[in-house]
Design a protein around this motif. Structure first.
Motif, PDB file in Angstrom:
ATOM      1  N   GLU A 179      -6.449 -14.263   3.224  1.00  0.00           N
ATOM      2  CA  GLU A 179      -5.781 -12.961   4.062  1.00  0.00           C
ATOM      3  C   GLU A 179      -4.593 -12.294   3.391  1.00  0.00           C
ATOM      4  O   GLU A 179      -3.888 -12.999   2.665  1.00  0.00           O
ATOM      5  N   LEU A 180      -4.788 -11.109   3.445  1.00  0.00           N
ATOM      6  CA  LEU A 180      -3.721 -10.016   2.726  1.00  0.00           C
ATOM      7  C   LEU A 180      -2.323 -10.470   3.365  1.00  0.00           C
ATOM      8  O   LEU A 180      -2.407 -10.302   4.666  1.00  0.00           O
ATOM      9  N   ALA A 181      -1.524 -10.398   2.734  1.00  0.00           N
ATOM     10  CA  ALA A 181      -0.008 -10.679   3.218  1.00  0.00           C
ATOM     11  C   ALA A 181       0.596  -9.308   3.465  1.00  0.00           C
ATOM     12  O   ALA A 181       1.694  -9.275   3.994  1.00  0.00           O
ATOM     13  N   HIS A 182       0.133  -8.336   2.597  1.00  0.00           N
ATOM     14  CA  HIS A 182       0.701  -6.936   2.559  1.00  0.00           C
ATOM     15  C   HIS A 182      -0.514  -5.889   2.175  1.00  0.00           C
ATOM     16  O   HIS A 182      -1.520  -6.449   1.856  1.00  0.00           O
ATOM     17  N   ARG A 183      -0.095  -4.761   2.010  1.00  0.00           N
ATOM     18  CA  ARG A 183      -1.332  -3.681   1.565  1.00  0.00           C
ATOM     19  C   ARG A 183      -0.621  -2.970   0.267  1.00  0.00           C
ATOM     20  O   ARG A 183       0.535  -2.696   0.153  1.00  0.00           O
ATOM     21  N   LEU A 184      -1.529  -2.369  -0.193  1.00  0.00           N
ATOM     22  CA  LEU A 184      -1.230  -1.255  -1.450  1.00  0.00           C
ATOM     23  C   LEU A 184      -2.507  -0.370  -1.333  1.00  0.00           C
ATOM     24  O   LEU A 184      -3.428  -0.419  -0.715  1.00  0.00           O
ATOM     25  N   ASP A 185      -1.859   0.987  -1.072  1.00  0.00           N
ATOM     26  CA  ASP A 185      -2.773   1.984  -1.378  1.00  0.00           C
ATOM     27  C   ASP A 185      -3.639   2.062  -2.315  1.00  0.00           C
ATOM     28  O   ASP A 185      -3.721   1.285  -3.171  1.00  0.00           O
ATOM     29  N   ARG A 186      -5.074   2.489  -2.053  1.00  0.00           N
ATOM     30  CA  ARG A 186      -6.169   2.214  -3.037  1.00  0.00           C
ATOM     31  C   ARG A 186      -5.725   2.788  -4.588  1.00  0.00           C
ATOM     32  O   ARG A 186      -6.192   2.105  -5.416  1.00  0.00           O
ATOM     33  N   LYS A 223      20.885   6.735  -9.167  1.00  0.00           N
ATOM     34  CA  LYS A 223      20.540   5.893  -7.994  1.00  0.00           C
ATOM     35  C   LYS A 223      20.821   6.985  -6.903  1.00  0.00           C
ATOM     36  O   LYS A 223      21.689   7.494  -6.651  1.00  0.00           O
ATOM     37  N   GLN A 224      19.626   6.783  -5.673  1.00  0.00           N
ATOM     38  CA  GLN A 224      19.709   7.607  -4.672  1.00  0.00           C
ATOM     39  C   GLN A 224      18.983   6.796  -3.504  1.00  0.00           C
ATOM     40  O   GLN A 224      17.827   6.235  -3.734  1.00  0.00           O
ATOM     41  N   HIS A 225      19.462   6.758  -2.362  1.00  0.00           N
ATOM     42  CA  HIS A 225      18.701   6.260  -1.160  1.00  0.00           C
ATOM     43  C   HIS A 225      18.253   7.261  -0.560  1.00  0.00           C
ATOM     44  O   HIS A 225      18.781   8.167  -0.095  1.00  0.00           O
ATOM     45  N   LEU A 226      16.948   7.338  -0.124  1.00  0.00           N
ATOM     46  CA  LEU A 226      16.202   7.985   0.909  1.00  0.00           C
ATOM     47  C   LEU A 226      16.006   7.475   1.952  1.00  0.00           C
ATOM     48  O   LEU A 226      15.279   6.264   2.209  1.00  0.00           O
ATOM     49  N   ARG A 227      16.060   8.033   3.142  1.00  0.00           N
ATOM     50  CA  ARG A 227      16.492   7.278   4.530  1.00  0.00           C
ATOM     51  C   ARG A 227      15.679   8.319   5.599  1.00  0.00           C
ATOM     52  O   ARG A 227      15.878   7.946   6.712  1.00  0.00           O
ATOM     53  N   GLN A 228      14.736   9.263   5.156  1.00  0.00           N
ATOM     54  CA  GLN A 228      14.194  10.144   6.276  1.00  0.00           C
ATOM     55  C   GLN A 228      13.159   9.207   7.107  1.00  0.00           C
ATOM     56  O   GLN A 228      12.341   8.631   6.572  1.00  0.00           O
ATOM     57  N   PRO A 229      13.053   9.581   8.355  1.00  0.00           N
ATOM     58  CA  PRO A 229      12.292   8.772   9.321  1.00  0.00           C
ATOM     59  C   PRO A 229      10.769   9.195   8.858  1.00  0.00           C
ATOM     60  O   PRO A 229      10.596  10.418   8.428  1.00  0.00           O
ATOM     61  N   LEU A 230       9.914   8.507   9.177  1.00  0.00           N
ATOM     62  CA  LEU A 230       8.574   8.751   8.959  1.00  0.00           C
ATOM     63  C   LEU A 230       7.503   8.514  10.038  1.00  0.00           C
ATOM     64  O   LEU A 230       7.602   7.749  10.739  1.00  0.00           O
ATOM     65  N   LEU A 231       6.651   9.479  10.190  1.00  0.00           N
ATOM     66  CA  LEU A 231       5.950   9.772  11.333  1.00  0.00           C
ATOM     67  C   LEU A 231       4.249   9.764  10.941  1.00  0.00           C
ATOM     68  O   LEU A 231       4.120  10.643  10.012  1.00  0.00           O
ATOM     69  N   LYS A 232       3.546   8.934  11.565  1.00  0.00           N
ATOM     70  CA  LYS A 232       2.004   9.263  11.334  1.00  0.00           C
ATOM     71  C   LYS A 232       1.271  10.202  12.021  1.00  0.00           C
ATOM     72  O   LYS A 232       1.945  10.251  13.162  1.00  0.00           O
ATOM     73  N   TRP A 233       0.412  10.829  11.565  1.00  0.00           N
ATOM     74  CA  TRP A 233      -0.316  11.839  12.097  1.00  0.00           C
ATOM     75  C   TRP A 233      -1.641  12.009  11.547  1.00  0.00           C
ATOM     76  O   TRP A 233      -1.904  11.420  10.633  1.00  0.00           O
ATOM     77  N   ARG A 244      -5.721  10.150   7.995  1.00  0.00           N
ATOM     78  CA  ARG A 244      -4.253   9.667   8.301  1.00  0.00           C
ATOM     79  C   ARG A 244      -3.420  10.263   7.426  1.00  0.00           C
ATOM     80  O   ARG A 244      -3.581  10.353   6.099  1.00  0.00           O
ATOM     81  N   ARG A 245      -2.289  10.811   7.881  1.00  0.00           N
ATOM     82  CA  ARG A 245      -1.106  11.304   7.049  1.00  0.00           C
ATOM     83  C   ARG A 245       0.252  10.756   7.337  1.00  0.00           C
ATOM     84  O   ARG A 245       0.169  10.206   8.718  1.00  0.00           O
ATOM     85  N   VAL A 246       1.219  10.893   6.651  1.00  0.00           N
ATOM     86  CA  VAL A 246       2.465  10.771   7.145  1.00  0.00           C
ATOM     87  C   VAL A 246       3.432  11.784   6.699  1.00  0.00           C
ATOM     88  O   VAL A 246       3.331  12.546   5.643  1.00  0.00           O
ATOM     89  N   LYS A 247       4.523  12.137   7.560  1.00  0.00           N
ATOM     90  CA  LYS A 247       5.277  13.099   7.244  1.00  0.00           C
ATOM     91  C   LYS A 247       6.722  12.792   7.585  1.00  0.00           C
ATOM     92  O   LYS A 247       6.944  11.620   8.508  1.00  0.00           O
ATOM     93  N   VAL A 248       7.767  13.360   7.034  1.00  0.00           N
ATOM     94  CA  VAL A 248       9.326  13.217   7.597  1.00  0.00           C
ATOM     95  C   VAL A 248       9.421  13.830   9.013  1.00  0.00           C
ATOM     96  O   VAL A 248       9.043  14.965   8.913  1.00  0.00           O
ATOM     97  N   ASP A 249       9.869  13.241   9.833  1.00  0.00           N
ATOM     98  CA  ASP A 249      10.002  13.787  11.265  1.00  0.00           C
ATOM     99  C   ASP A 249      11.094  12.884  11.846  1.00  0.00           C
ATOM    100  O   ASP A 249      11.017  11.660  11.929  1.00  0.00           O
ATOM    101  N   THR A 263      12.175  -0.832   3.629  1.00  0.00           N
ATOM    102  CA  THR A 263      11.242  -0.891   4.681  1.00  0.00           C
ATOM    103  C   THR A 263       9.672  -0.724   4.087  1.00  0.00           C
ATOM    104  O   THR A 263       9.667  -0.298   3.107  1.00  0.00           O
ATOM    105  N   GLY A 264       8.556  -1.059   5.014  1.00  0.00           N
ATOM    106  CA  GLY A 264       7.399  -0.953   4.600  1.00  0.00           C
ATOM    107  C   GLY A 264       6.424  -0.056   5.398  1.00  0.00           C
ATOM    108  O   GLY A 264       5.466  -0.450   5.988  1.00  0.00           O
ATOM    109  N   ARG A 265       6.863   1.227   5.524  1.00  0.00           N
ATOM    110  CA  ARG A 265       6.047   2.289   6.212  1.00  0.00           C
ATOM    111  C   ARG A 265       4.928   2.518   5.404  1.00  0.00           C
ATOM    112  O   ARG A 265       4.934   2.647   4.163  1.00  0.00           O
ATOM    113  N   THR A 266       3.934   3.141   6.156  1.00  0.00           N
ATOM    114  CA  THR A 266       2.767   3.749   5.512  1.00  0.00           C
ATOM    115  C   THR A 266       2.962   4.760   4.365  1.00  0.00           C
ATOM    116  O   THR A 266       3.776   5.821   4.814  1.00  0.00           O
TER     117      THR A 266
END
Length: 322
Positions: A143-150, A193-203, A210-215, A243-246
């Protein structure tokens, strides 16, 4: 001991399958009944599986269940007659062997090539996990333990035991492991070095993609970016997922004004066309390093996968011409 020790489906001369009963063992416990049946009944359309569950033909311990029921060790699962491919029918999923980075009795780590989905679905009939199962028909659990995009290459974790899978999922939820990527992006990245922390929303797009955007309404996401090297109009970056968002890395970088080269969802068409003319027809995102404790022993582990030749070749081209 075989994976399914009880009676198998028998195909008669008329092609009619029979009812079968399976006693769930420890390695199958915890799986959703729909996922278990889809994997077991290879060649049967998913719609048939869900229809059988809704109609009460699939039963656990003589009772009806819903598709999201999770099997327990010792459950007796009734599987109704389902027409399976004939024994001499060509294999639906071709077996495949992928470069192995590490393997023991609990864990398999492979170096996934770009262009291969990790699992079937969304217009893809099969992926890495189905091909691994086809190549290892005697494997009791994969079984897959996590995902990678194609289009993302690199390190992919596959659990060989359910206990290992659950432990890996717990680690990822708790942030116990570290996932590192390399990405080539458009533009001159400024900060070391830079930290990116924008919240992500699926739509979903109008076509259902399926897509994702900063929201602001999205889920919290955290990516740590480090500058590796500049190539004039392009930059090679390291990206650590906290974190592991899409599509997290892809969307964070695109939102910062530095989309990944070759990204067909969040990148630039003209950049993708330019690199395709140079013979680079993929997205430049590679899972290069994994740091995590062993899911069963707790021993610290580090896995690495070098950049694929196509990526190193395009970097050499940029270095010569930047």
């Amino acid at each position: 001991m075989p994976l399914f020790p009880m009676r198998k489906t028998v195909i008669t001369e008329t092609g009619a399958p029979s009812v079968r009963f399976i006693e769930i063992g420890s390695e199958q416990a915890g799986q959703r009944v729909d996922n278990f049946l889809i994997r077991l009944c290879k060649g049967v359309p998913k719609s048939h599986v869900y229809k059988a569950i809704r109609g009460g033909e699939v039963r656990v311990n003589k009772g009806r269940v819903t598709a999201d029921y999770r099997l327990d060790e010792g459950d007796t699962l009734r599987i109704p007659p389902m027409r399976l491919p004939a024994p001499d029918q060509a294999r639906v999923v071709p077996p495949a062997v992928f470069p192995i980075v590490f393997e023991d009795d609990a864990l398999l780590v492979i170096d996934k090539p770009a262009g291969v989905a990790v699992h079937g679905g969304s217009g893809v009939s099969f992926g890495v996990i189905e091909q691994l199962r086809a190549a290892r028909p005697d494997a009791a659990f994969l079984e897959l333990a996590h995902r990678l995009d194609r289009e993302t290459s690199g390190l992919l974790l596959i659990a060989k035991r359910r206990k290992a899978l659950l432990a890996l999922h717990d680690m990822m939820r708790e942030g116990a492991g570290r996932k590192h990527y390399q990405a080539l992006v458009v533009g001159d990245w400024v900060n070391d070095k830079q930290h990116l922390r924008q919240p992500l929303l699926k739509w979903l797009t109008a076509s259902g993609e399926r897509r994702v955007k900063v929201d602001a309404l999205g889920k919290a996401a955290h990516t740590i970016i480090t500058l590796k090297q500049r190539y004039g109009a392009y930059s090679l970056l390291g990206a650590e997922l906290r974190t592991g968002r899409t599509h997290q890395i892809r969307v964070h970088l695109a939102a910062s004004g530095h989309p990944i080269v070759g990204d067909d969802k969040y990148g630039r068409d003209e950049v993708r066309a330019r690199f395709a003319s140079l013979g680079f027809g993929r997205m430049f995102l590679h899972a290069c390093r994994l740091e995590l404790p062993h899911p069963l022993t707790g021993e610290p582990m580090v896995f690495e996968a070098e950049l694929p030749p196509a990526c190193t070749q395009i970097l050499h081209h940029l270095e010569r011409n930047s």
